[in-house]
Design a protein around this motif. Structure first.
Motif, mmCIF file in Angstrom:
data_model
loop_
_atom_site.group_PDB
_atom_site.id
_atom_site.type_symbol
_atom_site.label_atom_id
_atom_site.label_comp_id
_atom_site.label_asym_id
_atom_site.label_seq_id
_atom_site.Cartn_x
_atom_site.Cartn_y
_atom_site.Cartn_z
ATOM 1 N N ARG A 183 93.224 44.914 37.931
ATOM 2 C CA ARG A 183 92.485 45.948 38.653
ATOM 3 C C ARG A 183 92.946 47.361 38.294
ATOM 4 O O ARG A 183 92.218 48.322 38.507
ATOM 5 N N GLU A 228 86.667 45.032 43.320
ATOM 6 C CA GLU A 228 86.162 43.894 44.098
ATOM 7 C C GLU A 228 85.464 42.868 43.223
ATOM 8 O O GLU A 228 85.078 41.805 43.711
ATOM 9 N N VAL A 244 87.179 27.196 41.485
ATOM 10 C CA VAL A 244 87.643 27.316 42.872
ATOM 11 C C VAL A 244 87.658 28.796 43.289
ATOM 12 O O VAL A 244 87.164 29.161 44.365
ATOM 13 N N PHE A 263 85.826 33.654 46.091
ATOM 14 C CA PHE A 263 85.642 35.106 46.069
ATOM 15 C C PHE A 263 84.169 35.507 46.065
ATOM 16 O O PHE A 263 83.808 36.509 46.674
ATOM 17 N N ILE A 264 83.357 34.785 45.346
ATOM 18 C CA ILE A 264 81.962 35.205 45.179
ATOM 19 C C ILE A 264 81.037 34.399 46.081
ATOM 20 O O ILE A 264 80.097 34.932 46.655
ATOM 21 N N ARG A 297 78.903 32.326 45.199
ATOM 22 C CA ARG A 297 77.681 31.995 44.463
ATOM 23 C C ARG A 297 78.121 31.432 43.112
ATOM 24 O O ARG A 297 79.141 31.843 42.579
ATOM 25 N N THR A 345 81.006 21.652 48.484
ATOM 26 C CA THR A 345 80.660 22.955 49.067
ATOM 27 C C THR A 345 79.155 23.041 49.317
ATOM 28 O O THR A 345 78.728 23.650 50.302
ATOM 29 N N GLU A 346 78.369 22.431 48.461
ATOM 30 C CA GLU A 346 76.917 22.514 48.650
ATOM 31 C C GLU A 346 76.449 21.638 49.813
ATOM 32 O O GLU A 346 75.557 22.021 50.566
ATOM 33 N N ARG A 401 79.237 49.686 51.916
ATOM 34 C CA ARG A 401 79.134 48.247 51.780
ATOM 35 C C ARG A 401 79.844 47.624 52.970
ATOM 36 O O ARG A 401 80.990 47.988 53.279
ATOM 37 N N ILE A 437 85.391 30.670 55.881
ATOM 38 C CA ILE A 437 84.608 31.461 54.930
ATOM 39 C C ILE A 437 83.302 30.762 54.559
ATOM 40 O O ILE A 437 82.251 31.396 54.482
ATOM 41 N N GLU A 438 83.350 29.447 54.386
ATOM 42 C CA GLU A 438 82.132 28.725 53.983
ATOM 43 C C GLU A 438 81.159 28.627 55.161
ATOM 44 O O GLU A 438 79.941 28.675 54.976
ATOM 45 N N ARG A 477 79.473 32.083 55.570
ATOM 46 C CA ARG A 477 78.523 32.392 54.500
ATOM 47 C C ARG A 477 77.192 31.674 54.680
ATOM 48 O O ARG A 477 76.183 32.096 54.115
ATOM 49 N N GLU A 520 74.197 36.196 55.587
ATOM 50 C CA GLU A 520 73.162 36.999 54.932
ATOM 51 C C GLU A 520 71.914 37.063 55.809
ATOM 52 O O GLU A 520 71.353 38.137 56.023
ATOM 53 N N PRO A 577 75.918 39.640 52.175
ATOM 54 C CA PRO A 577 75.846 38.582 51.155
ATOM 55 C C PRO A 577 77.167 37.828 51.046
ATOM 56 O O PRO A 577 78.214 38.328 51.467
ATOM 57 N N PRO A 578 77.126 36.620 50.467
ATOM 58 C CA PRO A 578 78.319 35.752 50.429
ATOM 59 C C PRO A 578 79.556 36.438 49.866
ATOM 60 O O PRO A 578 80.662 36.231 50.381
ATOM 61 N N GLU A 579 79.384 37.240 48.818
ATOM 62 C CA GLU A 579 80.551 37.851 48.171
ATOM 63 C C GLU A 579 81.173 38.941 49.039
ATOM 64 O O GLU A 579 82.211 39.484 48.685
ATOM 65 N N LEU A 603 89.979 23.790 48.148
ATOM 66 C CA LEU A 603 88.872 23.177 47.423
ATOM 67 C C LEU A 603 89.438 22.451 46.211
ATOM 68 O O LEU A 603 90.410 22.910 45.611
ATOM 69 N N LEU A 629 82.833 20.949 43.735
ATOM 70 C CA LEU A 629 83.981 21.461 44.489
ATOM 71 C C LEU A 629 83.958 20.763 45.834
ATOM 72 O O LEU A 629 82.964 20.843 46.565
ATOM 73 N N PHE A 639 90.690 40.331 48.189
ATOM 74 C CA PHE A 639 89.268 40.153 47.880
ATOM 75 C C PHE A 639 88.596 41.452 47.438
ATOM 76 O O PHE A 639 87.722 41.434 46.580
ATOM 77 N N ILE A 640 88.939 42.546 48.081
ATOM 78 C CA ILE A 640 88.217 43.798 47.813
ATOM 79 C C ILE A 640 89.031 44.694 46.877
ATOM 80 O O ILE A 640 88.482 45.339 45.991
#
Lengths: 361, 361
Positions: A212, A224, A261, A266-267, A269, B155-156, B199, B208-209, B212, B216, B222-224, B233, B244, B266-267
């Motif tokens: 970063r 980020e 993972v 983090f994302i 997606r 995860t899905e 943002r 977190i899952e 998410r 949204e 959004p997820p991220e 995972l 995963l 994360f950020i």
């Protein structure tokens, strides 16, 4: 951060013979006529350091498909996630990972405050320039180096140290600043994808805080969107002010299985495009390829011993073996640097050679 | 995910007397005349569920300052990061965290496939509706519930289960869908900040899952931009396809000290504004406040037993004790729900009562 990789890396400085790479897209390439002329023209202007060939064509076809609103392959901008490995994919990783060169320089810089290092391994060997001696002490010794150079600092202190280093340190072979060891064709590719509504993420084994410190300036990738290996952080007060301090404990290695993972964490997606150069990126490419709809996976294959380095199946840094087989079997795009890249590095700034710590070869 | 919090929570369902909250900004409020009329007008239109008062004024002043290009407090859009706790800050958390109600429903749904649960704690008690019996088995029993309901799925698969539940499950007291238990003034605040180039991130103790799956749709986040507690995972192949899988091991608790740590990870930027409602958010607000330049910290204080719930210093869910003292000492903004919010929840969809699983009070 990447102790095992670094350990392997130190053992083998040699570079290896290159293999010819076959490049093709996972999806059968659309005939050139189906790509709107504007997309081709845009790509030609945006990717001047790419030779015309299968790799460039595959990139342009993919971008044209997922951005064309009336295409069955259209992907909304929110889902246009592209993930990039860093070392060996966005910038050079030979003869050693840049972060390890940073750690070595940190030991040298901190040595005056640690007179005991003169008689203590692995520091004594390192200070004498004896990297084999460092290695002899094993993985533990490398962890000691990382711990002594990366931890104890607050996140802000570390950021400053890393930024200062990146601004001045030079590559041992080329004498270039490390920012000038980024691959010009990949810089163009990052910008081209962003122009087409993609968000570009780095997903790399390198340390997240280290990357970063330069990712925005060098790659245009904001903090980020940088994902990496991490040590633990500890929240606390220093003189009444809240700080986050790096502690000498590895939290996460963002390599191999760790990449999908980390992407999920983090994302949240799945990427529609992923770019790597080694077996450490294979799971990221597999995860990307396994999504529904049009996907794009690309390996950078280091085939140019003259302009860069040539290495793949036998290399201890950036080994590309299983990944090369899978890319060929699945029709992923493989960039043959020697064939596909017109130029490798951006123009160097003036005065580079005179400031080089070690003479260029 | 939040075993300790949930454990405490289950022990005390009572709600407590409310305290009057003093609201003020950390920086002395600028005289109203310095805020451009356009900003005031924009805020009036954007925040219709906020009563005019100190809290709304502090928000509007802050946004006006950091977005005015010729202001010394101007902050570039890239740095306009606002972080929000979820439970109790963006939606209701009484009488139990929503995610725990989800886990209870999962046990009930999975019970036919687990006949052994009839005689096995904590499942037996839970299936009989005896939450005290669940509690009696201690923290281990709660972990067993989370493990049995959240893990083993890809995860899905988990995302689908959570989305289906959120789309149909209803709050035990109000009979509303959980999306309708979001706070209308906070939905307006999220949108107002985004309109002004911020943002908005969620930084919450929730999974977190899980978050998410609805963030949204409910919050426009959004997820991220959702950060939460996480289980491990595992990447692997199922029938040759990369997946995963959630494994029953806690990886990270995004509460208290964990919040600034997660924000950094994360950020990689320090927020300029942070919003919470409990002592679990205190470190996030401290970390935010300690940055240079203009900062904004806000606590939502639950003071309205009639329209929502009233609880603070003694509550086992969303306890606000040290945080309330620090907010008052440092002049952070405190929202007094009873005084500051014209309405609490968005309009409910038709037919809510008839579908309620439990009758509304």
């Amino acid at each position: 951060m990447k102790a095992k990789l670094v350990l392997l890396a130190l053992g083998h400085f040699a570079v290896f013979a290159f293999l010819t790479a076959a490049g093709c897209n996972r999806q059968p390439a659309a005939p050139a006529a189906t790509v709107p002329p504007t997309a081709v023209e845009q790509a030609a202007a945006a990717l001047p350091s790419w030779n015309d060939g299968k790799a460039k064509q595959a990139i342009v076809n993919f971008v044209a498909r997922v951005t064309k609103e009336d295409s069955p392959d259209f992907v909304s901008p929110a889902e246009r996630i592209a993930t990039f490995d860093n070392d060996g994919t966005l910038w050079a990783e030979q003869p050693l990972y840049v972060q390890f060169l940073f750690a070595i320089d940190r030991v040298k810089a901190l040595a005056p405050q640690h007179p005991e290092w003169k008689d203590k391994e692995p520091f004594a060997s390192l200070l004498k320039g004896d990297l084999n001696g460092v290695l002899a002490a094993g993985e533990h010794s490398l962890m000691a180096i990382v711990a002594s150079t990366h931890s104890g600092l607050t996140t802000e202190e570390f950021e400053k140290v890393a930024k200062d280093w990146i601004a001045t340190a030079r590559h041992p072979k080329t004498g270039r600043l490390y920012a000038e060891m980024a691959y010009q064709p990949m810089l163009e590719l990052l910008a081209y994808l962003r122009t087409n509504g993609f968000r570009t993420f780095i997903v790399s084994g390198g340390g997240i805080e280290f990357m970063r410190a330069f990712a925005e300036q060098v790659y245009g990738v904001p903090p980020e969107q940088v994902i990496g290996s991490s040590g633990k952080l500890k929240f606390g007060l220093r003189d009444g002010t809240p700080v986050l301090v790096k502690v000498p404990e590895i939290e996460f290695i963002d390599d191999k299985d760790g990449k999908p993972v980390a992407i999920q964490k983090f994302i949240g997606r799945r990427p529609i495009a992923a770019f790597g150069n080694s077996d450490g990126d294979l799971q990221m490419l597999q995860w990307t390829a396994a999504g529904t709809g049009t996907r794009f996976c690309l390996y950078v294959h280091h085939t140019d011993a003259e302009r860069e380095w040539a290495y793949d199946r036998q290399s201890s840094i950036g080994r590309l073996d299983k990944g090369l087989d899978e890319a060929q079997a699945k029709g992923w795009t493989v960039v043959d640097i020697k064939q596909d890249w017109k130029s490798i590095f951006p123009p160097a700034r003036r005065g580079q050679a005179s400031n080089a710590r070690r003479p260029p070869p």
